[in-house]
Scaffold this active site. Sequence first.
Site, PDB file in Angstrom:
ATOM      1  N   CYS A 118       0.818  -1.211   0.000  1.00  0.00           N
ATOM      2  CA  CYS A 118       0.000   0.000   0.000  1.00  0.00           C
ATOM      3  C   CYS A 118       0.859   1.271   0.000  1.00  0.00           C
ATOM      4  O   CYS A 118       1.444   1.590  -1.020  1.00  0.00           O
ATOM      5  CB  CYS A 118      -1.023  -0.050   1.137  1.00  0.00           C
ATOM      6  SG  CYS A 118      -2.520   0.847   0.737  1.00  0.00           S
ATOM      7  N   HIS A 228      -3.613  -5.420   0.595  1.00  0.00           N
ATOM      8  CA  HIS A 228      -3.105  -5.739   1.938  1.00  0.00           C
ATOM      9  C   HIS A 228      -3.014  -7.236   2.183  1.00  0.00           C
ATOM     10  O   HIS A 228      -3.907  -7.830   2.803  1.00  0.00           O
ATOM     11  CB  HIS A 228      -3.987  -5.064   2.997  1.00  0.00           C
ATOM     12  CG  HIS A 228      -3.756  -3.595   3.083  1.00  0.00           C
ATOM     13  ND1 HIS A 228      -2.818  -3.034   3.904  1.00  0.00           N
ATOM     14  CD2 HIS A 228      -4.301  -2.576   2.366  1.00  0.00           C
ATOM     15  CE1 HIS A 228      -2.808  -1.722   3.734  1.00  0.00           C
ATOM     16  NE2 HIS A 228      -3.693  -1.423   2.795  1.00  0.00           N
ATOM     17  N   GLU A 230      -1.048  -8.618   4.216  1.00  0.00           N
ATOM     18  CA  GLU A 230      -0.630  -8.859   5.617  1.00  0.00           C
ATOM     19  C   GLU A 230      -1.828  -9.160   6.518  1.00  0.00           C
ATOM     20  O   GLU A 230      -1.685  -9.476   7.691  1.00  0.00           O
ATOM     21  CB  GLU A 230       0.121  -7.646   6.156  1.00  0.00           C
ATOM     22  CG  GLU A 230      -0.733  -6.500   6.703  1.00  0.00           C
ATOM     23  CD  GLU A 230      -1.431  -5.677   5.613  1.00  0.00           C
ATOM     24  OE1 GLU A 230      -1.193  -5.929   4.406  1.00  0.00           O
ATOM     25  OE2 GLU A 230      -2.197  -4.754   5.982  1.00  0.00           O
TER      26      GLU A 230
HETATM   27  N1  LIG Z   1      -2.259   6.831   2.287  1.00  0.00           N
HETATM   28  C1  LIG Z   1      -2.093   6.077   1.072  1.00  0.00           C
HETATM   29  C2  LIG Z   1      -1.781   4.618   1.396  1.00  0.00           C
HETATM   30  C3  LIG Z   1      -2.967   3.925   2.010  1.00  0.00           C
HETATM   31  C4  LIG Z   1      -2.621   2.815   2.980  1.00  0.00           C
HETATM   32  O1  LIG Z   1      -1.483   2.427   3.178  1.00  0.00           O
HETATM   33  N2  LIG Z   1      -3.688   2.317   3.627  1.00  0.00           N
HETATM   34  C5  LIG Z   1      -3.587   1.404   4.743  1.00  0.00           C
HETATM   35  C6  LIG Z   1      -3.584   2.201   6.043  1.00  0.00           C
HETATM   36  C7  LIG Z   1      -3.773   1.370   7.288  1.00  0.00           C
HETATM   37  C8  LIG Z   1      -2.969   0.064   7.276  1.00  0.00           C
HETATM   38  O2  LIG Z   1      -1.764   0.116   7.508  1.00  0.00           O
HETATM   39  O3  LIG Z   1      -3.548  -0.994   6.973  1.00  0.00           O
HETATM   40  C9  LIG Z   1      -3.342   6.157   0.189  1.00  0.00           C
HETATM   41  O4  LIG Z   1      -4.386   6.578   0.707  1.00  0.00           O
HETATM   42  O5  LIG Z   1      -3.259   5.770  -0.983  1.00  0.00           O
END
Ligand SMILES: N[C@@H](CCC(=O)NCCCC(=O)O)C(=O)O
Length: 266
Positions: A118, A228, A230
């Site tokens: 992400c 995601h 993970e």
């Molecule tokens: N801010 C960026 C990346 C979005 C992101 O990483 N979301 C997950 C946040 C919470 C987590 O760690 O699961 C965007 O908005 O593109």
Amino acid sequence: MSTSIAKRPLIGVNACSQWLPGKHPFFIVGEKYVQSVAQGAGGMPMVIPALGDDLPIGQIVELLDGLLLTGSPSNIEPHHYQGGPSAADSEHDPKRDATTLPLIRAAIDAGVPVLGICRGFQEMNVALGGSLHQKVHDLEEYLDHREDKQASIDQQYNALAHSIEIVKGGLLASIWPESGQVQVNSLHGQGVDQLAPGLSIEAKAEDGLIEAFSVDNAKTFALAVQWHPEWQWHPEKDQVGDFPFYRAIFKAFGDACRARQISRTN
Ligand SMILES: N[C@@H](CCC(=O)NCCCC(=O)O)C(=O)O
């Protein structure tokens, strides 16, 4: 994975810098990233603080057998990719930017296996010279890739929000030969605009947005994904909440980290 801690590859997990209300600034990292390194990759997680120029990046990279780049609600500051001004409501983390962007370049140069997730996916593209769309949902050619803020966390991450088409013959296809199309979760407002030179697309969403890429001349595993994987390390195989595709990504990452550990320590 039952390998003892002593035998596990050392895998860096980058932290965010956040000011907790009424407290002090903290370095924080989502537990699910640490869990996925320990359980999914069979590694020994080491949180890397967002110290910026004060972080001895060369020394850390020499110690690492792998690097996991975490997600975060914050966005990369646009000056890192010559982007336009941020939206007023955009959250930033300059300490994380100042740490992670040079760390990515050093890790790839040193042949450390890297998995970006992400925000980590976006950081790999920016660190290597690419750019981002700051609000994908404002662009008519794309879907809205953000999570449903009214849904529970479980619902947001369990959701199979859209499909991805896996590029034939690539790294991701070798990790998941089962099918060329997979459903994934989606929790992001930003996305890849210009892919950095030297990166190859590994998957696209149904609207054409790049959802995964690899580093062409990386010395080892170097993959970044916008979704995601993970999520959900607790359920056992074939139980509710089990995501074999996500698990396969971490298994491949862990294998690359173990290979580096052997080459680094022999
Ligand atoms: N801010 C960026 C990346 C979005 C992101 O990483 N979301 C997950 C946040 C919470 C987590 O760690 O699961 C965007 O908005 O593109």
